[in-house]
Scaffold this motif. Structure first.
Motif, PDB file in Angstrom:
ATOM      1  N   VAL A 118     -11.728 -11.210 -72.155  1.00 52.12           N
ATOM      2  CA  VAL A 118     -12.189  -9.974 -71.518  1.00 52.12           C
ATOM      3  C   VAL A 118     -13.335 -10.389 -70.606  1.00 52.12           C
ATOM      4  N   ASP A 119     -13.389  -9.847 -69.412  1.00 53.79           N
ATOM      5  CA  ASP A 119     -14.419 -10.213 -68.447  1.00 53.79           C
ATOM      6  C   ASP A 119     -15.786  -9.796 -68.983  1.00 53.79           C
ATOM      7  N   LEU A 120     -16.590 -10.788 -69.315  1.00 52.17           N
ATOM      8  CA  LEU A 120     -17.924 -10.547 -69.858  1.00 52.17           C
ATOM      9  C   LEU A 120     -18.970 -11.239 -69.000  1.00 52.17           C
ATOM     10  N   THR A 121     -20.152 -10.655 -68.969  1.00 53.01           N
ATOM     11  CA  THR A 121     -21.279 -11.325 -68.321  1.00 53.01           C
ATOM     12  C   THR A 121     -21.719 -12.464 -69.246  1.00 53.01           C
ATOM     13  N   PRO A 122     -22.450 -13.441 -68.729  1.00 53.84           N
ATOM     14  CA  PRO A 122     -22.953 -14.514 -69.605  1.00 53.84           C
ATOM     15  C   PRO A 122     -23.778 -13.958 -70.769  1.00 53.84           C
ATOM     16  N   ARG A 123     -24.577 -12.926 -70.534  1.00 55.64           N
ATOM     17  CA  ARG A 123     -25.398 -12.344 -71.604  1.00 55.64           C
ATOM     18  C   ARG A 123     -24.512 -11.660 -72.639  1.00 55.64           C
ATOM     19  N   GLU A 124     -23.472 -10.936 -72.183  1.00 58.12           N
ATOM     20  CA  GLU A 124     -22.550 -10.298 -73.125  1.00 58.12           C
ATOM     21  C   GLU A 124     -21.852 -11.351 -73.983  1.00 58.12           C
ATOM     22  N   ARG A 125     -21.502 -12.497 -73.375  1.00 56.89           N
ATOM     23  CA  ARG A 125     -20.885 -13.584 -74.146  1.00 56.89           C
ATOM     24  C   ARG A 125     -21.835 -14.078 -75.226  1.00 56.89           C
ATOM     25  N   GLU A 126     -23.105 -14.265 -74.869  1.00 53.85           N
ATOM     26  CA  GLU A 126     -24.093 -14.721 -75.848  1.00 53.85           C
ATOM     27  C   GLU A 126     -24.217 -13.726 -76.997  1.00 53.85           C
ATOM     28  N   VAL A 127     -24.324 -12.438 -76.652  1.00 53.30           N
ATOM     29  CA  VAL A 127     -24.454 -11.398 -77.679  1.00 53.30           C
ATOM     30  C   VAL A 127     -23.191 -11.352 -78.539  1.00 53.30           C
ATOM     31  N   ALA A 128     -22.027 -11.484 -77.931  1.00 57.30           N
ATOM     32  CA  ALA A 128     -20.771 -11.476 -78.689  1.00 57.30           C
ATOM     33  C   ALA A 128     -20.712 -12.635 -79.670  1.00 57.30           C
ATOM     34  N   ILE A 129     -21.074 -13.823 -79.218  1.00 61.33           N
ATOM     35  CA  ILE A 129     -21.043 -15.011 -80.083  1.00 61.33           C
ATOM     36  C   ILE A 129     -22.001 -14.852 -81.250  1.00 61.33           C
ATOM     37  N   LEU A 130     -23.211 -14.395 -80.970  1.00 62.59           N
ATOM     38  CA  LEU A 130     -24.209 -14.242 -82.038  1.00 62.59           C
ATOM     39  C   LEU A 130     -23.844 -13.098 -82.982  1.00 62.59           C
ATOM     40  N   THR A 131     -23.191 -12.062 -82.451  1.00 63.56           N
ATOM     41  CA  THR A 131     -22.717 -10.963 -83.303  1.00 63.56           C
ATOM     42  C   THR A 131     -21.667 -11.488 -84.271  1.00 63.56           C
ATOM     43  N   CYS A 132     -20.767 -12.323 -83.779  1.00 67.33           N
ATOM     44  CA  CYS A 132     -19.725 -12.894 -84.646  1.00 67.33           C
ATOM     45  C   CYS A 132     -20.303 -13.820 -85.700  1.00 67.33           C
ATOM     46  N   ARG A 133     -21.456 -14.375 -85.435  1.00 70.49           N
ATOM     47  CA  ARG A 133     -22.119 -15.230 -86.431  1.00 70.49           C
ATOM     48  C   ARG A 133     -22.857 -14.405 -87.479  1.00 70.49           C
ATOM     49  N   GLY A 134     -22.780 -13.077 -87.345  1.00 69.76           N
ATOM     50  CA  GLY A 134     -23.353 -12.201 -88.358  1.00 69.76           C
ATOM     51  C   GLY A 134     -24.806 -11.835 -88.141  1.00 69.76           C
ATOM     52  N   LEU A 135     -25.360 -12.126 -86.980  1.00 65.09           N
ATOM     53  CA  LEU A 135     -26.750 -11.798 -86.727  1.00 65.09           C
ATOM     54  C   LEU A 135     -26.904 -10.312 -86.413  1.00 65.09           C
TER      55      LEU A 135
END
Length: 179
Positions: A118-135
């Motif tokens: 899905v087209d994400l901004t670099p910041r959205e990608r960072e937030v998505a990755i950290l969200t998946c890590r349970g933060l």
């Protein structure tokens, strides 16, 4: 030699890197990145990242204390030679843990069938990755030096882009797990 046959025909993409340059790769690696082995040989791995910022961010993570064991794994968006972005599971082992980039062997698995990009901004990608890590939003905010309200705004955009109603559904979609 049998080990060459095993390496070349392994069912997962394999690459030997030295100073973040592809020294050798197998057929599956070339297939994943939609090119030939010869086209990838001696090519900087930076060319397979969506942006220079993504390349630099991953490089910085490999220098963190938790990566000093010499082992690394994550799931990230990569870029094929034809420009198409896709989700990829990456695992690596440094052969020189005290100098993470000097020499290492890496595996790459294409996750695009389970997880569309899905087209994400670099910041959205960072937030998505950290969200998946349970933060939590507050933990992500501290990690990215942003307010938790800003993180909540990014999460709201992610919910909308992934057509998810709640955070657990978003995490399931981001991780490619069945709902």
């Amino acid at each position: 030699m049998m080990t060459d046959v095993i390496f070349d025909h392994a069912p997962v993409g394999l690459a030997l890197l030295e100073d973040r340059v592809i020294i050798r790769c197998n057929l599956q690696f070339a297939t994943i990145f939609t090119t030939s082995v010869s086209e990838l040989t001696n090519k900087p791995v930076a060319s397979l990242y969506p942006t220079v910022d993504d390349y630099d961010r991953i490089g910085a993570q490999l220098k963190l204390p938790q990566a000093q064991s010499g082992l690394y794994n994550d799931e990230r968006i990569m870029r094929r030679v034809d420009g198409q972005l896709f989700w990829c599971r990456v695992r690596g082992k440094s052969l020189t843990p005290d100098q993470a980039f000097q020499s290492g062997v890496w595996s790459f698995a294409d996750l695009s069938a389970e997880r569309p990009v899905v087209d994400l901004t670099p910041r959205e990608r960072e937030v998505a990755i950290l969200t998946c890590r349970g933060l939590s939003a507050k933990e992500i905010g501290r990690h990215l030096d942003l307010s938790y309200r800003t993180i909540e705004t990014h999460r709201a955009k992610l919910l909308e882009k992934f057509e998810a109603r709640k955070l657990p559904e978003l995490v399931a979609k981001l991780s490619g797990m069945p709902l």
